[in-house]
Design a protein around this motif. Structure first.
Motif, PDB file in Angstrom:
ATOM      1  N   ASN A  69      38.971  35.143  40.118  1.00 28.78           N
ATOM      2  CA  ASN A  69      40.178  34.379  39.778  1.00 28.78           C
ATOM      3  C   ASN A  69      41.368  35.271  39.441  1.00 28.78           C
ATOM      4  O   ASN A  69      42.487  34.779  39.272  1.00 28.78           O
TER       5      ASN A  69
ATOM      6  N   THR B 124      44.157  37.551  40.386  1.00 25.43           N
ATOM      7  CA  THR B 124      44.934  37.884  41.590  1.00 25.43           C
ATOM      8  C   THR B 124      45.567  39.265  41.503  1.00 25.43           C
ATOM      9  O   THR B 124      46.197  39.710  42.467  1.00 25.43           O
ATOM     10  N   ASN B 125      45.401  39.928  40.355  1.00 27.40           N
ATOM     11  CA  ASN B 125      46.018  41.243  40.189  1.00 27.40           C
ATOM     12  C   ASN B 125      45.036  42.225  39.547  1.00 27.40           C
ATOM     13  O   ASN B 125      45.356  42.886  38.559  1.00 27.40           O
TER      14      ASN B 125
ATOM     15  N   GLN C 210      39.692  44.541  45.446  1.00 25.40           N
ATOM     16  CA  GLN C 210      39.024  43.235  45.581  1.00 25.40           C
ATOM     17  C   GLN C 210      37.524  43.367  45.845  1.00 25.40           C
ATOM     18  O   GLN C 210      36.817  42.364  45.911  1.00 25.40           O
TER      19      GLN C 210
END
Length: 273
Positions: free
Chosen positions: A29, A31-32, A141
């Motif tokens: 969850n 995103t950074n 990621q």
């Protein structure tokens, strides 16, 4: 799906359930993210480390472990010869770089980390660090899961202390295990190649996940689920016999299965052929 599968299929591992769901869900969850997710799973054989890796893979990829974006390595199988360490380093780094270039959300699972050459472990370090880009590729990621028996004795010692003091295993908190591990193992790293690696020294492992030794009742749960998964009606007599045939330790108390649920599948073949 991750929470549901762990609740339904993983037995006796309340700490694992809590940490893995929090870690994976939080990472997916985010995103950074500033670095890849690195989980290190510790405990005896048969306590569920490979099983949890499988569930994590299935919760992210449609084909689970069969996905082309999931990559599994076993130290004694893929990197067996110490004299070939430099070749292994080049191959491994090239494999990680190439696959993350294709799919940033790649999953890498490394089994038997306690048997992997320290130099090879350290070659993974750049991919786990806080780099925005490494040779033009972002690894932020990606997910790395390391499986190891390192620390299993200390985890068992903590569990046994709780049992002997009349406390349930569910009373064990993550801090109880981590404090014991840091004192007894991380300060004596020369005995274990994985724990002496720069992955530990540079704090690149995000979560150390302890797997408690499994008790008799957990073995019976494993047997029941395996019988049901094969489509058979559960015969309580056979279920009990299989659990009774397992060996348990310590010798006096006989609390924990020395192979966890590892040999349940083979024993069922004997009774249901």
């Amino acid at each position: 799906a991750l929470q549901e599968n762990l609740d339904r299929k993983l037995f006796g591992q309340h700490l694992v359930n809590k940490v893995v769901v929090k870690a994976v869900k939080g990472f997916l969850n985010n995103t950074n993210a500033k670095k890849p997710l690195a989980l290190s799973l510790h405990g005896w054989t048969g306590t569920g480390k490979n099983f949890v890796s499988k569930i994590v893979a299935e919760s992210i990829y449609k084909r689970g472990l069969q996905s082309k974006y999931v990559h599994q390595f076993v130290a004694t199988l893929h990197f067996p010869h110490a004299h070939s360490i430099n070749l292994y380093k080049d191959q491994l780094q090239s494999w990680i770089r190439g696959n993350v270039s294709i799919c940033p959300r790649s999953l890498f699972i490394f089994d038997e980390m306690d048997k992997m050459h320290a130099g090879l472990i350290d070659s993974i370090k750049p991919f786990l660090d806080y780099y925005e880009l490494l040779d033009g590729v972002s690894y932020r990621q990606a997910i790395f899961i390391f499986l190891s028996n390192a620390g299993a004795e200390k985890i068992t010692e903590v569990a046994l202390d709780f049992w002997r003091n009349g406390r349930t295993r569910e009373d064990i908190q993550l801090t109880d295990i981590q404090n014991a591990l840091s004192v007894s193992i991380f300060n004596n790293k020369n005995k274990n190649l994985f724990l002496s690696s720069t992955l530990i020294d540079r704090n690149l492992i995000d979560y150390f996940v302890p797997f408690l030794p499994l008790e008799y009742k957990h073995v019976k749960m494993c047997v029941r689920v395996e019988i049901e998964s094969r489509g058979y009606a559960v015969d309580e007599d056979i279920l009990t016999r299989i659990a009774d045939e397992m060996t348990y330790f310590p010798r006096e108390e006989r609390i924990y299965s020395d192979k966890g649920c590892k040999t349940v599948d083979a024993k069922l073949d004997y009774y249901y052929d």
